[in-house]
Structure formats: C-alpha cells, structure tokens
Scaffold this motif. Structure first.
Motif, PDB file in Angstrom:
ATOM      1  N   LEU A  12       0.810  -1.135   0.188  1.00 19.58           N
ATOM      2  CA  LEU A  12      -0.058   0.093   0.120  1.00 19.58           C
ATOM      3  C   LEU A  12       0.834   1.509  -0.001  1.00 19.58           C
ATOM      4  O   LEU A  12       0.565   2.408  -0.850  1.00 19.58           O
ATOM      5  N   VAL A  17      -1.312   5.430  -1.344  1.00 19.90           N
ATOM      6  CA  VAL A  17      -2.604   4.977  -0.841  1.00 19.90           C
ATOM      7  C   VAL A  17      -3.755   5.719  -1.655  1.00 19.90           C
ATOM      8  O   VAL A  17      -4.907   5.562  -1.606  1.00 19.90           O
ATOM      9  N   SER A  43      -8.436  -5.535  -4.084  1.00 19.02           N
ATOM     10  CA  SER A  43      -7.281  -4.814  -3.982  1.00 19.02           C
ATOM     11  C   SER A  43      -6.344  -5.163  -2.642  1.00 19.02           C
ATOM     12  O   SER A  43      -6.996  -5.914  -1.803  1.00 19.02           O
ATOM     13  N   ARG A  45      -5.465  -3.263  -0.431  1.00 20.47           N
ATOM     14  CA  ARG A  45      -6.114  -2.335   0.846  1.00 20.47           C
ATOM     15  C   ARG A  45      -7.123  -3.294   1.436  1.00 20.47           C
ATOM     16  O   ARG A  45      -7.180  -3.397   2.672  1.00 20.47           O
ATOM     17  N   PRO A 128      -7.990   5.126   3.214  1.00 15.21           N
ATOM     18  CA  PRO A 128      -6.723   4.499   2.853  1.00 15.21           C
ATOM     19  C   PRO A 128      -5.883   4.745   4.043  1.00 15.21           C
ATOM     20  O   PRO A 128      -4.976   3.827   4.420  1.00 15.21           O
ATOM     21  N   VAL A 131      -6.019   2.181   7.105  1.00  9.07           N
ATOM     22  CA  VAL A 131      -5.330   0.808   6.811  1.00  9.07           C
ATOM     23  C   VAL A 131      -3.963   0.587   7.152  1.00  9.07           C
ATOM     24  O   VAL A 131      -3.411  -0.271   7.608  1.00  9.07           O
TER      25      VAL A 131
END
Length: 289
Positions: A12, A17, A43, A45, A128, A131
């Motif tokens: 990531l 991000v 993804s 993510r 984002p 995470v």
C-alpha cells in the motif's frame, strides 16, 4: 499472518494510498491481492483491512461476507464486507482527491451508505490512511466490535441473515427443520449458504448437527470431522450390543462406526479393553445411584 499483513501494508505504501492498488497490481502483472487464507479480493487495501482489522474482531471468518449482494426496497449493492449487522466499505480514494473519477466514486458510495442505513445497518468506512496506521486500525477494531453488539435487521441477497444472538438451539432446530423439509434431506453446510442461512453453521456445529439430524429422523451420510470421539465410539458400541463388545458382523453392518475404530490410533483389541472399562465404569455409576 503478521508477516503477510505487513507485506500487504508495505505494498500500500509502495504504490501510494491514493491509487487503486488492486487494479494497478493486476494490470502490471504483479502479485494479485489474496489473503493469507486464500481469499481473492479486489485490492491490497481490502486484503490489509480484512487481515489487520476484520479478523481481529473475535468473529468467525465465515461470519464475514465478502462482496455479498445487499438488497433493500428494490435497490441493491455489493459492499466490501458484511459482518452480522455491520457493513464495512474499504474506501478507494482519499477525500483530497478531486479527480472526476474520485467524485463519481464518492457519489456512488453515499448512495450505498444511505441504502445500508435505511435498512437498519451500522456502517463503517475504512479510509486509505486508516489501513496503514496501526493506531487507527486498533480504533476501528474497537469501533466495529462495539457496533456488532447492537441489534439490526439484516438482509443480503434478498434473504434475512439474522442478527447476532438469533441462533439459539430452538431457532437452529426450527430453521434447519424447515430447510430439510424443503430439500428432502438434512442440509449440508454448503446448502445452508445456498439457502441463505449460512450464519447458522457455527450454532449447528455446537448443537451438534448429528444430534439434530437424529432428532429430526434424517440419516447423515457423513459425520462431522471430530464427531467420533472415544466416548462416542464406546456409546455406539453399547447401543449395538449392550454390555458385550459388538461382533465383527455387527460392526460391518455399521460401516461408519467400524471405519472410525479402524482409522483411530487404537487397535481393535485395545478398543475391546476400553469397552470393558467403559462397561465397568457405567455399572459403578448405576450402583452408586
């Protein structure tokens, strides 16, 4: 799991991000976003959110519905995750991204969230930066766990998915009996999913399913893994022949029991000794009563 999570988090950070990392990775022919337990997601993510947040909620993995159809008042959506009465959306863009694609994405996201809320769900967005930040992941775990304790009317694929706490032994029996009557046999775990009551699996294992099948008078082709404990084998032998160890002919008429004994670490002679001790123990309990 921890090393796999850190690997996904580093991806990531490596790609940035604010980008759609799953699409970039696939397009570039690089490693596809797959969880440590083999689930393909959209993804990295999503993978990081699943492994770093959702699997730390204290729920069973089968309770986490992934890209499951969500229907309400004729509208439908496919949220990233549903856990009991909580919908989790892993957000693709940062709020600062003002590209047309980002603006269109957030418009669709607002429409979906309104749908979830109208249906009585709790909603959690994972952005984002959350995470990749350990402190924010911990906060999200606490937040989602708190929401899981609330009541909610849960619907997915047009079917009720039952809120947390619904699966009492009485409700398990009622729902499984109704499904068995519909399909003509005791349902497998896969059939519970197909017919919209997959959330009953954990409760059915605890019932256990073998006992419920017997109560409802449905034969089972195969017992669950771990069903044939030493005690259950000895009880089954006693049901066959009372206080006498069953003959080979008797056991051959009950191939599942015979297979359980043959596939165990014990020899048949040792099973005979265990049975004799079992009978003596049972007699002692009767005498004491």
């Amino acid at each position: 799991m921890a090393s796999r999570l850190e690997t996904n988090l580093s991806k990531l950070l490596q790609y940035g991000v604010s980008q759609d990392l799953g699409r970039r990775a696939v397009d570039a022919g690089k490693e596809k976003p797959v969880t440590a337990n083999g689930i393909a997601l959209d993804s990295f993510r999503e993978v990081a959110a699943y492994e770093g947040i959702l699997l730390n909620l204290g729920v069973e993995p089968e309770e986490i519905l992934i890209h499951h159809e969500f229907s309400h008042t004729g509208e439908r959506a496919f949220p990233d995750f549903i856990i009991r009465n909580v919908v989790v959306e892993v957000v693709m863009y940062t709020r600062e991204n003002e590209s047309q694609r980002s603006l269109d994405y957030f418009k669709r996201l607002r429409t979906k969230i309104a749908l979830y809320l109208e249906a009585g769900f709790q909603v959690v967005e994972i952005h984002p930066h959350e995470v990749v930040n350990a402190d924010r992941r911990a906060e999200l775990i606490s937040s989602i766990a708190a929401k899981l304790g609330t009541e909610g009317t849960v619907h997915g694929s047009g079917r009720s998915m039952r809120e947390h706490g619904y699966w009492s032994p009485e409700n398990v029996r009622k729902e499984v009996e109704a499904l068995a009557a519909t399909i003509g046999h005791f349902p497998s775990y896969r059939e519970l999913d197909v017919h919209g009551i997959g959330s009953a699996k954990k409760a059915l294992k605890q019932y256990p399913r073998e006992r419920l099948a017997q109560e409802l008078d449905y034969p089972l082709k195969k017992k669950s893994n771990g069903f044939w404990s030493v005690e259950k084998v000895l009880e089954a032998c006693a049901c066959l022949s009372g206080d006498t160890f069953p003959s080979r002919r008797m056991l051959e008429d009950h191939p599942e029991l015979l297979a359980a004994m043959k596939n165990s670490v014990h020899s048949m002679n040792y099973w005979r000794q265990l049975f004799q001790a079992f009978v003596l123990s049972r007699r002692s309990l009767k005498d004491a009563a």
